[in-house]
Design a protein around this motif. Sequence first.
Motif, PDB file in Angstrom:
ATOM      1  N   CYS A 199     -26.702 -12.608   4.720  1.00 22.10           N
ATOM      2  CA  CYS A 199     -26.510 -11.412   5.542  1.00 22.10           C
ATOM      3  C   CYS A 199     -27.133 -10.190   4.890  1.00 22.10           C
ATOM      4  O   CYS A 199     -27.810  -9.384   5.544  1.00 22.10           O
ATOM      5  CB  CYS A 199     -25.010 -11.177   5.779  1.00 22.10           C
ATOM      6  SG  CYS A 199     -24.285 -12.216   7.067  1.00 22.10           S
ATOM      7  N   THR A 203     -30.358  -8.307   6.614  1.00 25.11           N
ATOM      8  CA  THR A 203     -30.163  -6.945   7.107  1.00 25.11           C
ATOM      9  C   THR A 203     -30.926  -5.936   6.266  1.00 25.11           C
ATOM     10  O   THR A 203     -31.268  -4.859   6.757  1.00 25.11           O
ATOM     11  CB  THR A 203     -28.666  -6.595   7.140  1.00 25.11           C
ATOM     12  OG1 THR A 203     -27.928  -7.714   7.623  1.00 25.11           O
ATOM     13  CG2 THR A 203     -28.409  -5.422   8.074  1.00 25.11           C
ATOM     14  N   TYR A 207     -32.974  -2.939   7.920  1.00 21.45           N
ATOM     15  CA  TYR A 207     -32.694  -1.536   7.604  1.00 21.45           C
ATOM     16  C   TYR A 207     -33.921  -0.833   7.038  1.00 21.45           C
ATOM     17  O   TYR A 207     -34.029   0.389   7.139  1.00 21.45           O
ATOM     18  CB  TYR A 207     -31.517  -1.428   6.633  1.00 21.45           C
ATOM     19  CG  TYR A 207     -30.732  -0.148   6.817  1.00 21.45           C
ATOM     20  CD1 TYR A 207     -29.821  -0.027   7.861  1.00 21.45           C
ATOM     21  CD2 TYR A 207     -30.918   0.942   5.973  1.00 21.45           C
ATOM     22  CE1 TYR A 207     -29.108   1.139   8.058  1.00 21.45           C
ATOM     23  CE2 TYR A 207     -30.208   2.111   6.156  1.00 21.45           C
ATOM     24  CZ  TYR A 207     -29.303   2.206   7.195  1.00 21.45           C
ATOM     25  OH  TYR A 207     -28.609   3.373   7.391  1.00 21.45           O
ATOM     26  N   TYR A 310     -27.766  -6.831  13.137  1.00 25.30           N
ATOM     27  CA  TYR A 310     -26.588  -5.983  12.963  1.00 25.30           C
ATOM     28  C   TYR A 310     -25.410  -6.475  13.787  1.00 25.30           C
ATOM     29  O   TYR A 310     -24.249  -6.233  13.438  1.00 25.30           O
ATOM     30  CB  TYR A 310     -26.905  -4.540  13.377  1.00 25.30           C
ATOM     31  CG  TYR A 310     -27.999  -3.886  12.584  1.00 25.30           C
ATOM     32  CD1 TYR A 310     -27.808  -3.519  11.263  1.00 25.30           C
ATOM     33  CD2 TYR A 310     -29.243  -3.639  13.168  1.00 25.30           C
ATOM     34  CE1 TYR A 310     -28.819  -2.918  10.536  1.00 25.30           C
ATOM     35  CE2 TYR A 310     -30.260  -3.036  12.449  1.00 25.30           C
ATOM     36  CZ  TYR A 310     -30.051  -2.681  11.127  1.00 25.30           C
ATOM     37  OH  TYR A 310     -31.054  -2.092  10.415  1.00 25.30           O
ATOM     38  N   CYS A 313     -23.996 -10.172  11.784  1.00 25.64           N
ATOM     39  CA  CYS A 313     -23.576 -10.298  10.386  1.00 25.64           C
ATOM     40  C   CYS A 313     -22.125  -9.880  10.128  1.00 25.64           C
ATOM     41  O   CYS A 313     -21.399 -10.628   9.453  1.00 25.64           O
ATOM     42  CB  CYS A 313     -24.537  -9.541   9.474  1.00 25.64           C
ATOM     43  SG  CYS A 313     -25.997 -10.539   9.035  1.00 25.64           S
ATOM     44  N   TYR A 337     -27.210  -3.697   1.782  1.00 23.80           N
ATOM     45  CA  TYR A 337     -28.403  -3.725   2.640  1.00 23.80           C
ATOM     46  C   TYR A 337     -28.972  -2.335   2.880  1.00 23.80           C
ATOM     47  O   TYR A 337     -30.178  -2.179   3.090  1.00 23.80           O
ATOM     48  CB  TYR A 337     -28.143  -4.484   3.941  1.00 23.80           C
ATOM     49  CG  TYR A 337     -27.408  -3.764   5.043  1.00 23.80           C
ATOM     50  CD1 TYR A 337     -27.990  -2.715   5.754  1.00 23.80           C
ATOM     51  CD2 TYR A 337     -26.129  -4.178   5.439  1.00 23.80           C
ATOM     52  CE1 TYR A 337     -27.323  -2.085   6.799  1.00 23.80           C
ATOM     53  CE2 TYR A 337     -25.460  -3.557   6.476  1.00 23.80           C
ATOM     54  CZ  TYR A 337     -26.059  -2.517   7.148  1.00 23.80           C
ATOM     55  OH  TYR A 337     -25.410  -1.881   8.180  1.00 23.80           O
TER      56      TYR A 337
END
Length: 408
Positions: A199, A203, A207, A310, A313, A337
């Motif tokens: 995760c 992510t 991001y 998003y 996760c 993240y």
Amino acid sequence: MVVNFADKIVVGLAGVPISRDLKLTPEQFGLLGSSFFFLFSIAAIVVGFVVNRIEARWVLLVLALIWAVAQFPMVGEVSFTTLLICRIILGAGEGPAFSVAAHAIYKWFPDHKRTLPTAILSQGSAFGVILAVPALNWIIVNHSWHYAFGALGLVGLMWAAAWLALGKEGPLVPTPSAAAAEPRIPYARLLTSRTFVGCVAATFGAYWALSLGLTWFTTYIITGLGFSQHDAGLISVTPWLFGAAVVLLTGWLSQMLMARGVSTRRARGVLGAAPLVLGGLILLSMPLLHSPAALIAALVVGAGLCGSIYVVCPPMIAEFTPVSQRGAAIAIYGALYTLAGVVAPLVMGSVVQNAASPNDGYLTGYMINGAVLIASGLLGLLLLWPNTERARLLNHVAPAAVGLRTPA
């Protein structure tokens, strides 16, 4: 989340007038974008442990007041240092926001019904930009970027007042006896589990794209592609419109697949990670495109596909994390993240400043983003196995403790 992301977008939206008035280089503007994340992760971790013990509604109220107060110094004349410090404070207040909000929402919905509520929470970020950009851009064009910050401060105070009156804690909280009986997984094992690491990795790439969108997208539209501030403000809404559609579609599709008996490995893990790879490939194709419309479309679709991760996760982490540890686990995930938010704007600023031309620098920066997305998506596809993670983790917990609660 609407207010949260309106606060985030204002520096990127006003990037050109801010850079002009404060005489900033691309590297300095990149530092300004990154400064928001200097305390973001630290605050997320600290507040994540706090929210395990204090009701989420009070934590969210305090965070929102910090957001609002941090905006007001920019209403008057301001130096680069003051703006930098205020963005650091704002980041400290906003760092824990999504994790605390997700933890609060999960007190209202059981596991099999959490993906769509998470999607609705996540698309608050898109609507924050969609709603704020036209209004903030009008203020910037017709008045000053200083007043845009002031308007956000007022909105933050209004939200805090509404939340104080309306915010409540959800009923799905274990009783003291049930909480005491629940097995606890050592954090060292929880945070190094395959799905948690997957995760964070997946992510992180998403991001990276989001932080570039917040900081550099509008500036690229103006200085790289030659649009006016007014037109660039309108164009800046398009990635968030597309992203909102991706987020809501992912939430609905994931929950529908689970209702049909599809494992969360496929309905959450694969569904969230595969779009990252596709989005990265689209960004890598940008040097082959020549028209501004095609370049904007590639950015909108390539970065917008990242919204899928998003949605899935936080529910995946909640699948295998004991309730008493959930707030901290989701917060630590968010803290890790979002480190991409520190790195990505600085990398773009350095690349643009040292390129032969700004446009070459932007294309190189977005290609780097594409490579990061592909790597993150592949790691997600490899590591995200939430449907079996809890059983693996509980194998290492004392048998007497495991017997107190049947693994999900």
